[in-house]
Design a protein around this motif. Structure first.
Motif, PDB file in Angstrom:
ATOM      1  N   VAL A  66      57.495  15.495  12.447  1.00 53.02           N
ATOM      2  CA  VAL A  66      55.973  15.633  12.222  1.00 53.02           C
ATOM      3  C   VAL A  66      55.683  15.939  10.964  1.00 53.02           C
ATOM      4  O   VAL A  66      54.804  15.289  10.375  1.00 53.02           O
ATOM      5  CB  VAL A  66      55.582  16.757  13.315  1.00 53.02           C
ATOM      6  CG1 VAL A  66      54.146  17.354  12.789  1.00 53.02           C
ATOM      7  CG2 VAL A  66      55.501  16.588  14.516  1.00 53.02           C
ATOM      8  N   VAL A 103      57.153  18.600  20.119  1.00 52.52           N
ATOM      9  CA  VAL A 103      57.257  18.176  18.678  1.00 52.52           C
ATOM     10  C   VAL A 103      58.322  18.366  17.728  1.00 52.52           C
ATOM     11  O   VAL A 103      59.084  19.468  18.094  1.00 52.52           O
ATOM     12  CB  VAL A 103      55.909  18.968  17.977  1.00 52.52           C
ATOM     13  CG1 VAL A 103      55.622  18.476  16.416  1.00 52.52           C
ATOM     14  CG2 VAL A 103      54.433  18.689  18.629  1.00 52.52           C
ATOM     15  N   PHE A 118      47.768  13.022  15.316  1.00 48.50           N
ATOM     16  CA  PHE A 118      48.899  13.121  16.260  1.00 48.50           C
ATOM     17  C   PHE A 118      48.675  13.062  17.455  1.00 48.50           C
ATOM     18  O   PHE A 118      47.367  13.979  17.702  1.00 48.50           O
ATOM     19  CB  PHE A 118      49.870  14.158  15.924  1.00 48.50           C
ATOM     20  CG  PHE A 118      50.609  14.443  14.722  1.00 48.50           C
ATOM     21  CD1 PHE A 118      51.913  13.709  14.479  1.00 48.50           C
ATOM     22  CD2 PHE A 118      50.024  14.783  13.772  1.00 48.50           C
ATOM     23  CE1 PHE A 118      52.474  13.914  13.347  1.00 48.50           C
ATOM     24  CE2 PHE A 118      50.476  14.911  12.170  1.00 48.50           C
ATOM     25  CZ  PHE A 118      51.795  14.252  12.088  1.00 48.50           C
ATOM     26  N   VAL A 136      52.069  21.294  16.303  1.00 46.77           N
ATOM     27  CA  VAL A 136      51.888  20.232  15.082  1.00 46.77           C
ATOM     28  C   VAL A 136      52.110  21.277  13.845  1.00 46.77           C
ATOM     29  O   VAL A 136      52.911  21.032  12.928  1.00 46.77           O
ATOM     30  CB  VAL A 136      51.134  19.341  15.159  1.00 46.77           C
ATOM     31  CG1 VAL A 136      50.602  18.603  13.737  1.00 46.77           C
ATOM     32  CG2 VAL A 136      51.348  18.287  16.061  1.00 46.77           C
ATOM     33  N   ILE A 158      56.219   8.092  17.381  1.00 46.76           N
ATOM     34  CA  ILE A 158      57.215   8.895  16.312  1.00 46.76           C
ATOM     35  C   ILE A 158      58.641   8.762  16.300  1.00 46.76           C
ATOM     36  O   ILE A 158      59.437   8.714  15.302  1.00 46.76           O
ATOM     37  CB  ILE A 158      56.762  10.262  16.334  1.00 46.76           C
ATOM     38  CG1 ILE A 158      57.064  11.124  14.936  1.00 46.76           C
ATOM     39  CG2 ILE A 158      57.299  11.102  17.435  1.00 46.76           C
ATOM     40  CD1 ILE A 158      56.472  12.198  14.767  1.00 46.76           C
ATOM     41  N   THR A 212      53.307  10.974  20.184  1.00 44.35           N
ATOM     42  CA  THR A 212      54.348  12.117  20.432  1.00 44.35           C
ATOM     43  C   THR A 212      54.293  12.623  21.730  1.00 44.35           C
ATOM     44  O   THR A 212      53.426  12.162  22.704  1.00 44.35           O
ATOM     45  CB  THR A 212      54.391  13.095  19.528  1.00 44.35           C
ATOM     46  OG1 THR A 212      55.486  14.012  19.648  1.00 44.35           O
ATOM     47  CG2 THR A 212      53.153  14.009  19.446  1.00 44.35           C
TER      48      THR A 212
END
Length: 215
Positions: free
Chosen positions: A90, A86, A101, A133, A55, A82
């Protein structure tokens, strides 16, 4: 064979992922990339079924690479890699069409299962990062009423299944927890997605979070 491409600017991460996936007889790592600018071109050349995409990449952020990947005709399934922390990327990654994820240190068996699920058209949400997330995507607003109206259409068993989806569990893990066969769980998952209008497990988990079903 499930063809996988790895896109991460850390050699150690790619090496670990390659070793884990290479141990599965039905998965082949067909390409690797440490430069976000090259991801889409490599995907066009090697046509992977699944891309594991960092990411955050130094040369080009993962979101730019994600946009380019999604623009490819018949694009691969894409899961964002990731860390536990986070960040603001996201929500945008989900909006742009990421199919899930995964933590970079995901357990080997879970990683292999996630790749298989992605190749079959599913979405994945690592249990270790699920709550963060959902919180990041919700942007602090649960949008409770619309979500609660959707959740009201579910049976008690479907609500139980949805909670476990929100915890990042696979169908097999849900079946073990609720003492149901995997085929039965698959039926419940399909029913839940249909009733709440979610296209995948990540979106379903988000509805559950916004409706207060998941803390």
């Amino acid at each position: 064979m499930i063809k996988v491409m790895l896109a991460d600017d850390e050699d150690l991460v790619r090496s670990g992922l390659r070793m884990i996936l290479g141990s599965a007889g039905d998965i082949e790592v067909v390409a690797e990339c440490d430069d976000g600018h090259l991801v889409a071109d490599l995907a066009r050349r090697h046509r992977p079924h699944v891309v594991l995409l960092d990411i955050r990449m130094r040369s080009s952020d993962g979101l730019t690479a994600l946009r380019k990947l999604r623009a490819i005709p018949d694009p691969p399934r894409i899961a964002m890699l990731t860390t536990f922390d986070v960040d603001e990327y996201v929500s945008e990654a989900l909006r742009l069409g990421a199919s899930g994820f995964l933590l970079k240190d995901t357990e080997p068996e879970q990683l292999v299962r996630a790749v298989r699920d992605l190749a079959l058209g599913g979405a994945v949400l690592d249990p270790g990062v699920a709550a963060r997330v959902l919180a990041a995507v919700a942007d602090g607003e649960r949008a409770a009423e619309p979500a609660r109206r959707l959740l009201a259409s579910l049976s008690e068993r479907e609500r139980e299944v949805l909670v476990l989806i929100g915890q990042g569990m696979s169908n097999a893990e849900i079946g073990g927890t609720l003492h149901l066969s995997e085929a039965t769980v698959k039926g419940y998952v399909s029913s839940v997605l249909g009733k709440i209008g979610a296209v995948n497990r990540v979106q379903a988990a988000l509805v559950a979070f916004r409706g207060g079903l998941i803390a």
